[in-house]
Design a protein around this motif. Structure first.
Motif, mmCIF file in Angstrom:
data_model
loop_
_atom_site.group_PDB
_atom_site.id
_atom_site.type_symbol
_atom_site.label_atom_id
_atom_site.label_comp_id
_atom_site.label_asym_id
_atom_site.label_seq_id
_atom_site.Cartn_x
_atom_site.Cartn_y
_atom_site.Cartn_z
ATOM 1 N N LEU A 55 11.451 3.453 -10.519
ATOM 2 C CA LEU A 55 9.993 3.391 -10.479
ATOM 3 C C LEU A 55 9.576 1.925 -10.463
ATOM 4 C CD1 LEU A 55 7.170 4.734 -10.709
ATOM 5 C CD2 LEU A 55 7.430 4.537 -13.204
ATOM 6 N N ALA A 56 8.882 1.511 -9.392
ATOM 7 C CA ALA A 56 8.338 0.157 -9.293
ATOM 8 C C ALA A 56 6.892 0.208 -9.757
ATOM 9 C CB ALA A 56 8.448 -0.357 -7.867
ATOM 10 N N PHE A 57 6.652 -0.246 -10.972
ATOM 11 C CA PHE A 57 5.359 -0.084 -11.634
ATOM 12 C C PHE A 57 4.718 -1.456 -11.784
ATOM 13 C CE2 PHE A 57 2.474 0.630 -15.198
ATOM 14 C CZ PHE A 57 1.949 1.882 -14.903
ATOM 15 N N GLY A 58 3.675 -1.704 -10.979
ATOM 16 C CA GLY A 58 3.082 -3.032 -11.014
ATOM 17 C C GLY A 58 1.725 -3.085 -10.356
ATOM 18 N N ASP A 59 1.409 -4.265 -9.808
ATOM 19 C CA ASP A 59 0.101 -4.508 -9.202
ATOM 20 C C ASP A 59 0.243 -4.670 -7.694
ATOM 21 O OD1 ASP A 59 1.180 -7.113 -8.990
ATOM 22 O OD2 ASP A 59 0.201 -7.764 -10.838
ATOM 23 N N SER A 60 -0.624 -5.485 -7.076
ATOM 24 C CA SER A 60 -0.624 -5.620 -5.625
ATOM 25 C C SER A 60 0.661 -6.225 -5.094
ATOM 26 C CB SER A 60 -1.816 -6.472 -5.178
ATOM 27 O OG SER A 60 -1.786 -7.750 -5.792
ATOM 28 N N LEU A 61 1.376 -6.998 -5.890
ATOM 29 C CA LEU A 61 2.632 -7.591 -5.446
ATOM 30 C C LEU A 61 3.707 -6.528 -5.257
ATOM 31 C CD1 LEU A 61 2.668 -10.806 -7.662
ATOM 32 C CD2 LEU A 61 1.951 -10.579 -5.269
ATOM 33 N N TYR A 62 3.564 -5.398 -5.918
ATOM 34 C CA TYR A 62 4.430 -4.247 -5.677
ATOM 35 C C TYR A 62 3.820 -3.314 -4.627
ATOM 36 C CZ TYR A 62 7.492 -4.938 -9.796
ATOM 37 O OH TYR A 62 8.402 -5.397 -10.726
ATOM 38 N N ALA A 63 2.499 -3.160 -4.679
ATOM 39 C CA ALA A 63 1.831 -2.171 -3.827
ATOM 40 C C ALA A 63 1.976 -2.485 -2.348
ATOM 41 C CB ALA A 63 0.354 -2.073 -4.205
ATOM 42 N N GLY A 64 2.102 -3.777 -2.010
ATOM 43 C CA GLY A 64 2.189 -4.160 -0.599
ATOM 44 C C GLY A 64 0.827 -4.448 -0.012
ATOM 45 N N TYR A 65 0.012 -5.194 -0.740
ATOM 46 C CA TYR A 65 -1.354 -5.503 -0.320
ATOM 47 C C TYR A 65 -1.383 -6.081 1.096
ATOM 48 C CZ TYR A 65 -5.823 -7.942 -0.085
ATOM 49 O OH TYR A 65 -7.049 -8.402 0.308
ATOM 50 N N SER A 66 -2.180 -5.450 1.988
ATOM 51 C CA SER A 66 -2.413 -5.885 3.371
ATOM 52 C C SER A 66 -1.173 -5.833 4.253
ATOM 53 C CB SER A 66 -3.003 -7.301 3.419
ATOM 54 O OG SER A 66 -4.377 -7.264 3.100
ATOM 55 N N LEU A 67 -0.135 -5.162 3.814
ATOM 56 C CA LEU A 67 1.062 -5.014 4.628
ATOM 57 C C LEU A 67 1.099 -3.632 5.263
ATOM 58 C CD1 LEU A 67 3.713 -6.591 2.227
ATOM 59 C CD2 LEU A 67 2.476 -7.701 4.110
ATOM 60 N N SER A 68 1.888 -3.504 6.297
ATOM 61 C CA SER A 68 2.053 -2.212 6.965
ATOM 62 C C SER A 68 2.932 -1.297 6.119
ATOM 63 C CB SER A 68 2.686 -2.402 8.345
ATOM 64 O OG SER A 68 1.859 -3.198 9.167
ATOM 65 N N ARG A 69 2.846 -0.031 6.395
ATOM 66 C CA ARG A 69 3.667 0.951 5.693
ATOM 67 C C ARG A 69 5.139 0.586 5.852
ATOM 68 N NH1 ARG A 69 2.833 6.127 3.834
ATOM 69 N NH2 ARG A 69 4.673 7.479 3.776
ATOM 70 N N GLY A 70 5.865 0.605 4.766
ATOM 71 C CA GLY A 70 7.289 0.291 4.808
ATOM 72 C C GLY A 70 7.610 -1.175 4.582
ATOM 73 N N GLN A 71 6.585 -2.014 4.364
ATOM 74 C CA GLN A 71 6.824 -3.452 4.190
ATOM 75 C C GLN A 71 6.623 -3.923 2.745
ATOM 76 O OE1 GLN A 71 4.204 -5.338 7.053
ATOM 77 N NE2 GLN A 71 5.767 -5.285 8.645
#
Length: 246
Positions: A55-71
Protein backbone atom coordinates in the motif's frame (compact mmCIF):
# COMPACT_ATOMS: atom_id res chain seq x y z
CA UNK A 1 -4.19 23.27 -3.83
CA UNK A 2 -4.54 26.68 -5.44
CA UNK A 3 -2.08 28.23 -7.88
CA UNK A 4 -0.99 30.58 -5.10
CA UNK A 5 -0.26 27.62 -2.85
CA UNK A 6 1.76 25.94 -5.55
CA UNK A 7 3.71 29.14 -6.20
CA UNK A 8 4.46 29.39 -2.49
CA UNK A 9 5.36 25.73 -2.40
CA UNK A 10 7.71 26.08 -5.34
CA UNK A 11 9.49 28.96 -3.61
CA UNK A 12 9.80 26.97 -0.39
CA UNK A 13 11.07 23.92 -2.20
CA UNK A 14 13.59 25.96 -4.13
CA UNK A 15 14.85 27.29 -0.81
CA UNK A 16 15.08 23.71 0.37
CA UNK A 17 17.03 22.81 -2.73
CA UNK A 18 19.57 25.56 -2.11
CA UNK A 19 19.95 24.51 1.50
CA UNK A 20 19.90 20.73 1.29
CA UNK A 21 20.18 19.35 -2.26
CA UNK A 22 22.71 19.19 -5.03
CA UNK A 23 20.59 18.84 -8.18
CA UNK A 24 22.34 19.55 -11.50
CA UNK A 25 21.10 21.35 -14.61
CA UNK A 26 18.77 23.83 -12.88
CA UNK A 27 19.21 26.24 -15.76
CA UNK A 28 18.22 23.79 -18.49
CA UNK A 29 14.82 24.02 -20.20
CA UNK A 30 11.92 22.00 -18.91
CA UNK A 31 11.52 18.57 -20.41
CA UNK A 32 8.23 17.35 -21.81
CA UNK A 33 6.02 15.41 -19.43
CA UNK A 34 6.62 12.12 -21.23
CA UNK A 35 7.46 8.71 -19.87
CA UNK A 36 11.16 8.05 -19.48
CA UNK A 37 12.26 4.71 -20.97
CA UNK A 38 13.50 3.78 -17.51
CA UNK A 39 9.94 4.06 -16.15
CA UNK A 40 9.11 0.58 -17.46
CA UNK A 41 12.31 -1.50 -17.37
CA UNK A 42 12.44 -4.78 -19.21
CA UNK A 43 12.16 -7.83 -16.99
CA UNK A 44 15.54 -9.33 -16.16
CA UNK A 45 14.25 -12.43 -14.36
CA UNK A 46 10.85 -14.17 -14.32
CA UNK A 47 8.38 -13.01 -11.69
CA UNK A 48 8.18 -15.57 -8.93
CA UNK A 49 7.91 -16.00 -5.18
CA UNK A 50 5.05 -15.03 -2.89
CA UNK A 51 2.52 -12.49 -4.10
CA UNK A 52 2.95 -9.26 -2.15
CA UNK A 53 0.62 -6.29 -1.79
CA UNK A 54 2.20 -2.93 -1.00
CA UNK A 55 0.00 0.00 0.00
CA UNK A 56 1.50 3.33 -1.13
CA UNK A 57 -0.12 5.76 1.29
CA UNK A 58 0.77 9.39 0.75
CA UNK A 59 0.06 12.69 -0.98
CA UNK A 60 0.43 14.03 -4.53
CA UNK A 61 3.99 12.70 -4.80
CA UNK A 62 2.48 9.21 -4.62
CA UNK A 63 -0.79 10.01 -6.41
CA UNK A 64 0.95 11.03 -9.64
CA UNK A 65 -0.20 14.65 -9.81
CA UNK A 66 -0.61 15.81 -13.47
CA UNK A 67 0.84 12.57 -14.83
CA UNK A 68 -0.78 10.11 -17.20
CA UNK A 69 -2.25 6.86 -15.98
CA UNK A 70 0.53 4.40 -15.20
CA UNK A 71 3.19 7.07 -14.56
CA UNK A 72 2.81 7.48 -10.79
CA UNK A 73 5.55 6.59 -8.34
CA UNK A 74 3.82 3.38 -7.18
CA UNK A 75 3.48 2.31 -10.83
CA UNK A 76 7.18 2.95 -11.44
CA UNK A 77 8.24 1.08 -8.31
CA UNK A 78 5.99 -1.86 -9.18
CA UNK A 79 7.55 -2.06 -12.66
CA UNK A 80 11.03 -2.15 -11.18
CA UNK A 81 10.14 -4.80 -8.61
CA UNK A 82 8.61 -7.05 -11.25
CA UNK A 83 11.61 -6.52 -13.52
CA UNK A 84 13.65 -8.00 -10.68
CA UNK A 85 11.28 -10.96 -10.39
CA UNK A 86 9.37 -9.71 -7.32
CA UNK A 87 5.65 -10.54 -7.54
CA UNK A 88 4.45 -7.28 -5.97
CA UNK A 89 1.33 -5.23 -6.62
CA UNK A 90 1.36 -1.64 -5.42
CA UNK A 91 -1.96 -0.11 -4.45
CA UNK A 92 -1.87 3.66 -4.93
CA UNK A 93 -3.55 5.43 -2.01
CA UNK A 94 -1.96 8.80 -2.66
CA UNK A 95 -4.28 11.82 -2.32
CA UNK A 96 -3.12 15.18 -3.64
CA UNK A 97 -3.14 17.89 -1.00
CA UNK A 98 -3.21 15.54 1.97
CA UNK A 99 -1.46 16.62 5.14
CA UNK A 100 -0.38 14.18 7.82
CA UNK A 101 -3.64 14.99 9.64
CA UNK A 102 -5.62 13.99 6.54
CA UNK A 103 -3.65 10.78 6.28
CA UNK A 104 -4.21 10.02 9.93
CA UNK A 105 -7.98 10.36 9.44
CA UNK A 106 -8.15 7.99 6.49
CA UNK A 107 -5.51 5.35 7.23
CA UNK A 108 -7.62 2.95 9.32
CA UNK A 109 -10.53 3.33 6.89
CA UNK A 110 -8.25 2.45 3.97
CA UNK A 111 -6.74 -0.56 5.73
CA UNK A 112 -10.13 -1.87 6.86
CA UNK A 113 -11.27 -2.06 3.26
CA UNK A 114 -8.25 -3.93 1.92
CA UNK A 115 -8.69 -7.67 1.50
CA UNK A 116 -6.23 -9.17 1.97
CA UNK A 117 -4.34 -6.73 4.17
CA UNK A 118 -1.18 -5.26 2.68
CA UNK A 119 2.12 -7.01 3.33
CA UNK A 120 3.90 -3.66 3.47
CA UNK A 121 2.99 0.03 3.60
CA UNK A 122 4.98 2.83 2.02
CA UNK A 123 4.17 5.93 4.08
CA UNK A 124 4.91 9.28 2.46
CA UNK A 125 3.29 12.36 3.97
CA UNK A 126 4.57 15.67 5.30
CA UNK A 127 5.15 17.76 2.18
CA UNK A 128 1.89 19.64 2.55
CA UNK A 129 2.55 20.17 6.24
CA UNK A 130 5.74 22.06 5.48
CA UNK A 131 4.17 23.99 2.59
CA UNK A 132 1.50 25.17 5.03
CA UNK A 133 4.09 25.70 7.76
CA UNK A 134 2.18 23.52 10.20
CA UNK A 135 3.64 22.82 13.60
CA UNK A 136 6.32 20.10 13.54
CA UNK A 137 4.84 18.82 16.80
CA UNK A 138 1.53 18.28 15.01
CA UNK A 139 3.25 16.54 12.11
CA UNK A 140 5.16 14.28 14.50
CA UNK A 141 2.00 13.39 16.42
CA UNK A 142 0.14 12.48 13.22
CA UNK A 143 2.99 10.40 11.85
CA UNK A 144 3.33 8.62 15.20
CA UNK A 145 -0.39 7.83 15.27
CA UNK A 146 -0.24 6.31 11.79
CA UNK A 147 2.81 4.22 12.65
CA UNK A 148 1.11 3.08 15.86
CA UNK A 149 -1.90 1.98 13.80
CA UNK A 150 0.31 0.00 11.44
CA UNK A 151 2.26 -1.52 14.33
CA UNK A 152 -1.01 -2.57 15.99
CA UNK A 153 -1.93 -4.39 12.78
CA UNK A 154 1.61 -5.81 12.47
CA UNK A 155 2.11 -4.27 9.04
CA UNK A 156 5.73 -3.28 8.31
CA UNK A 157 6.53 0.15 6.89
CA UNK A 158 8.93 1.90 4.54
CA UNK A 159 9.11 5.64 5.21
CA UNK A 160 9.77 8.32 2.61
CA UNK A 161 10.74 11.52 4.34
CA UNK A 162 10.48 15.26 3.82
CA UNK A 163 12.73 18.19 4.73
CA UNK A 164 11.93 21.77 5.67
CA UNK A 165 13.49 24.67 3.73
CA UNK A 166 16.02 26.70 5.71
CA UNK A 167 14.10 29.94 5.14
CA UNK A 168 11.54 28.73 7.70
CA UNK A 169 14.21 29.17 10.33
CA UNK A 170 16.66 26.84 12.04
CA UNK A 171 14.34 25.95 14.90
CA UNK A 172 11.50 24.91 12.60
CA UNK A 173 13.86 22.99 10.29
CA UNK A 174 15.56 21.17 13.17
CA UNK A 175 12.24 20.10 14.69
CA UNK A 176 10.68 19.11 11.37
CA UNK A 177 13.66 17.34 9.84
CA UNK A 178 14.19 15.15 12.89
CA UNK A 179 10.74 13.57 12.64
CA UNK A 180 11.47 10.90 10.06
CA UNK A 181 14.86 9.68 11.33
CA UNK A 182 13.48 9.53 14.88
CA UNK A 183 10.41 7.55 13.87
CA UNK A 184 12.40 5.26 11.57
CA UNK A 185 14.55 4.26 14.54
CA UNK A 186 11.60 3.95 16.91
CA UNK A 187 9.58 1.72 14.58
CA UNK A 188 12.50 -0.06 12.92
CA UNK A 189 11.37 1.20 9.50
CA UNK A 190 13.63 1.62 6.46
CA UNK A 191 13.84 5.31 5.56
CA UNK A 192 14.49 7.32 2.41
CA UNK A 193 15.28 10.68 4.06
CA UNK A 194 14.02 13.00 1.30
CA UNK A 195 11.71 11.78 -1.43
CA UNK A 196 12.65 14.57 -3.87
CA UNK A 197 16.40 14.12 -3.51
CA UNK A 198 18.09 14.23 -6.91
CA UNK A 199 15.11 15.66 -8.82
CA UNK A 200 14.09 18.86 -7.04
CA UNK A 201 15.43 21.87 -8.93
CA UNK A 202 16.27 19.96 -12.10
CA UNK A 203 13.84 21.36 -14.69
CA UNK A 204 14.24 18.30 -16.87
CA UNK A 205 12.81 16.17 -14.07
CA UNK A 206 10.13 18.48 -12.65
CA UNK A 207 6.73 19.75 -13.76
CA UNK A 208 6.44 23.50 -14.48
CA UNK A 209 5.06 24.06 -10.97
CA UNK A 210 8.50 23.27 -9.56
CA UNK A 211 6.93 21.10 -6.86
CA UNK A 212 6.16 17.74 -8.50
CA UNK A 213 8.35 15.42 -10.57
CA UNK A 214 7.42 14.73 -14.18
CA UNK A 215 7.43 11.14 -15.45
CA UNK A 216 11.21 11.15 -15.89
CA UNK A 217 11.65 12.52 -12.39
CA UNK A 218 9.33 9.85 -11.01
CA UNK A 219 11.53 7.26 -12.70
CA UNK A 220 14.59 8.66 -10.94
CA UNK A 221 12.87 8.55 -7.56
CA UNK A 222 11.67 5.00 -8.22
CA UNK A 223 15.22 3.93 -9.10
CA UNK A 224 16.21 4.89 -5.56
CA UNK A 225 13.13 3.62 -3.70
CA UNK A 226 12.52 0.27 -5.43
CA UNK A 227 15.62 -1.41 -3.93
CA UNK A 228 14.57 -0.21 -0.47
CA UNK A 229 11.12 -1.74 -0.92
CA UNK A 230 12.57 -4.91 -2.42
CA UNK A 231 14.88 -5.46 0.53
CA UNK A 232 12.02 -4.95 2.99
CA UNK A 233 9.82 -7.41 1.12
CA UNK A 234 12.64 -9.94 1.03
CA UNK A 235 12.83 -9.79 4.83
CA UNK A 236 9.14 -10.66 5.31
CA UNK A 237 8.19 -14.10 6.63
CA UNK A 238 7.69 -16.55 3.80
CA UNK A 239 10.21 -14.92 1.47
CA UNK A 240 12.97 -17.07 0.07
CA UNK A 241 15.60 -14.79 1.54
CA UNK A 242 13.86 -14.15 4.86
CA UNK A 243 15.67 -15.31 7.99
CA UNK A 244 14.48 -18.78 8.92
CA UNK A 245 13.38 -19.55 12.46
CA UNK A 246 15.38 -22.29 14.19
Amino acid sequence: MTKTTYATGAALLQALLLGACDAPARDQPAAANAADPAAAPAATVPVSGPKRIVLAFGDSLYAGYSLSRGQSLPDAIQARLRAHGVDATLVNAGVSGDTTADGRRRLAYTLDRMTPAPDLVMLGLGGNDVLRQLSPAETRANMTAMLDELAKRRIPVVLTGMLAPPNLGPDYAAAFNAIWPDLARRYDAPLDPFILQGVLGNRQLMLPDGVHPNARGVGRVADRLAPLVERRLAALPGSATAPQRP
